[in-house]
Design an enzyme around this catalytic site. Sequence first.
Site, PDB file in Angstrom:
ATOM      1  N   HIS A   1     -18.620  57.993  42.380  1.00  0.00           N
ATOM      2  CA  HIS A   1     -18.526  56.762  41.579  1.00  0.00           C
ATOM      3  C   HIS A   1     -18.085  55.588  42.442  1.00  0.00           C
ATOM      4  O   HIS A   1     -17.326  55.732  43.395  1.00  0.00           O
ATOM      5  CB  HIS A   1     -17.616  56.940  40.365  1.00  0.00           C
ATOM      6  CG  HIS A   1     -16.183  57.264  40.663  1.00  0.00           C
ATOM      7  ND1 HIS A   1     -15.216  56.299  40.803  1.00  0.00           N
ATOM      8  CD2 HIS A   1     -15.547  58.448  40.818  1.00  0.00           C
ATOM      9  CE1 HIS A   1     -14.042  56.872  41.031  1.00  0.00           C
ATOM     10  NE2 HIS A   1     -14.217  58.181  41.041  1.00  0.00           N
TER      11      HIS A   1
ATOM     12  N   HIS B   1      -5.028  56.149  42.806  1.00  0.00           N
ATOM     13  CA  HIS B   1      -4.567  55.215  41.774  1.00  0.00           C
ATOM     14  C   HIS B   1      -3.248  54.555  42.142  1.00  0.00           C
ATOM     15  O   HIS B   1      -2.563  54.009  41.271  1.00  0.00           O
ATOM     16  CB  HIS B   1      -4.443  55.899  40.408  1.00  0.00           C
ATOM     17  CG  HIS B   1      -5.741  56.428  39.873  1.00  0.00           C
ATOM     18  ND1 HIS B   1      -5.889  56.864  38.570  1.00  0.00           N
ATOM     19  CD2 HIS B   1      -6.955  56.604  40.443  1.00  0.00           C
ATOM     20  CE1 HIS B   1      -7.128  57.267  38.376  1.00  0.00           C
ATOM     21  NE2 HIS B   1      -7.792  57.127  39.514  1.00  0.00           N
TER      22      HIS B   1
ATOM     23  N   GLU C   1     -16.548  55.568  36.024  1.00  0.00           N
ATOM     24  CA  GLU C   1     -15.875  56.866  35.898  1.00  0.00           C
ATOM     25  C   GLU C   1     -14.401  56.699  35.554  1.00  0.00           C
ATOM     26  O   GLU C   1     -13.831  57.498  34.794  1.00  0.00           O
ATOM     27  CB  GLU C   1     -16.033  57.659  37.201  1.00  0.00           C
ATOM     28  CG  GLU C   1     -15.533  59.094  37.135  1.00  0.00           C
ATOM     29  CD  GLU C   1     -14.074  59.269  37.523  1.00  0.00           C
ATOM     30  OE1 GLU C   1     -13.537  60.376  37.354  1.00  0.00           O
ATOM     31  OE2 GLU C   1     -13.448  58.272  37.984  1.00  0.00           O
ATOM     32  N   GLU C   2     -13.768  55.661  36.097  1.00  0.00           N
ATOM     33  CA  GLU C   2     -12.321  55.501  35.919  1.00  0.00           C
ATOM     34  C   GLU C   2     -11.924  55.179  34.480  1.00  0.00           C
ATOM     35  O   GLU C   2     -10.746  55.257  34.135  1.00  0.00           O
ATOM     36  CB  GLU C   2     -11.798  54.409  36.859  1.00  0.00           C
ATOM     37  CG  GLU C   2     -11.920  54.747  38.349  1.00  0.00           C
ATOM     38  CD  GLU C   2     -11.021  55.889  38.793  1.00  0.00           C
ATOM     39  OE1 GLU C   2     -10.377  56.522  37.928  1.00  0.00           O
ATOM     40  OE2 GLU C   2     -10.966  56.152  40.009  1.00  0.00           O
TER      41      GLU C   2
ATOM     42  N   GLU D   1     -15.645  63.989  44.340  1.00  0.00           N
ATOM     43  CA  GLU D   1     -14.280  63.475  44.283  1.00  0.00           C
ATOM     44  C   GLU D   1     -13.527  63.979  45.515  1.00  0.00           C
ATOM     45  O   GLU D   1     -13.987  64.878  46.222  1.00  0.00           O
ATOM     46  CB  GLU D   1     -13.587  63.948  43.007  1.00  0.00           C
ATOM     47  CG  GLU D   1     -14.116  63.319  41.734  1.00  0.00           C
ATOM     48  CD  GLU D   1     -13.653  61.886  41.520  1.00  0.00           C
ATOM     49  OE1 GLU D   1     -12.806  61.395  42.310  1.00  0.00           O
ATOM     50  OE2 GLU D   1     -14.143  61.255  40.571  1.00  0.00           O
TER      51      GLU D   1
ATOM     52  N   ASP E   1     -10.690  57.658  46.342  1.00  0.00           N
ATOM     53  CA  ASP E   1     -11.200  57.778  44.972  1.00  0.00           C
ATOM     54  C   ASP E   1     -11.936  56.501  44.561  1.00  0.00           C
ATOM     55  O   ASP E   1     -11.347  55.607  43.979  1.00  0.00           O
ATOM     56  CB  ASP E   1     -10.019  58.037  44.044  1.00  0.00           C
ATOM     57  CG  ASP E   1     -10.417  58.310  42.624  1.00  0.00           C
ATOM     58  OD1 ASP E   1     -11.589  58.615  42.378  1.00  0.00           O
ATOM     59  OD2 ASP E   1      -9.535  58.205  41.736  1.00  0.00           O
TER      60      ASP E   1
END
Length: 409
Positions: free
Chosen positions: A109, A380, A172-173, A197, A138
């Site tokens: 993604h 994140h 995706e997030e 991922e 990510d």
Amino acid sequence: MRFGKLAALGFAAWLLSTPAFADEQVKPILDSAEKLKPDAIKFWEQLVSIDSGTGDAQGINAVGAIAAEELKKLGASVDLVPNEHALAGDNIVATFTGTGQGKILLMAHMDTVFAKGSVAKRPFRIEGGRAYGPGVSDDKAGVVIGLTTLKILKELNFKDYARVTLLLNTNEETGSRGSRTLIERLAKEHDVTLNLEGGRAGDGITIWRKGSGTIKVEVKGRASHAGASPELGRNAVMELAHQVLQLSKLADETKGTTVNFTVVKGGDRKNVIPDYAEADADVRAVVSEEFDRVEHDLAATIKNKLIADTEVKATLTRTFPVMPQNAQIDALATMAQRIYGELGKTLALGGSGGAADSSLAAGVFKPTLDGLSMIGANPHTDREYAVVDSMVPRLYLLTRMVMELGRKP
């Protein structure tokens, strides 16, 4: 190869019976990966240097344009697929047609969790063998690993597959709400899905994932002057605080179910009793039944109010389904471990509380494996990183998996 329910055991048996490569077959793949590594790092830096938070159409489409150009150079048929719900940015679907029988879907993604301006504050850098920057692991690394693997296959003139498709998702997030139908359709059209991922700390891959959901709590109260007549008000923020505390107890540590409130809003003037407040909670569960239990208990719990005459509403929205460990995943993981062993390395297996697009592929009963990108940690957060030296081994792993899954069993 067709992997319906009746074929699951045959698929697993075939994977487990495939012999390892000889040393002379390993070297060309490693040599190609090492040769492409410098350009892959430059490409990685280019992607990380673009803010592409979910909903940032300009940034996501900029990332997509760069990726699409590279894919077209490799001879892919590239389609731009808009999101279903008008969410920002176009998904990239790149297809390669070969001469074999296996159909493999690769997924990564392009969106991150970071706001516009994050790149300026934390630009891409490599320090101590680790790459840093917004979304560096990510999932910008996943885009790099997927595209570079396709370059290796082209260099080796490997076409012993029916189809290899690379899907680059835009949202995706936030649960892939605008891409879910696309992901499920593509997964059904392919025999196997490999999700890119980040690899797990300790050099591992992901063989199960929790499902995810969101609780939205809204409280309506009554405004009044905070100093002159607070008793005439009904404080929505105070009631929300009460609800947050008691709803957090819907978590069940023994079952792996978590309920974490992450966003709270209420009040806009310090001298006014707030008449509205809201909060969002992130919910994760190992088994689907736990979402049913949380939803049921949610309705009962909010009836216990701290402040009379307030109105409380709470809803649970399910996003990603659970990706349970099963025989097909175990067989793919065993294949991956055997391939990694050709490099003299050990591939660890584990699960994740983080949800991902792999859950959607597994949800349509297709063999799925995840965590195949570079080793990373702290997603994140502003401490997110990926291990640069894991690039070549992970390129070897993914290339070999495509080779084995693409050929006729």
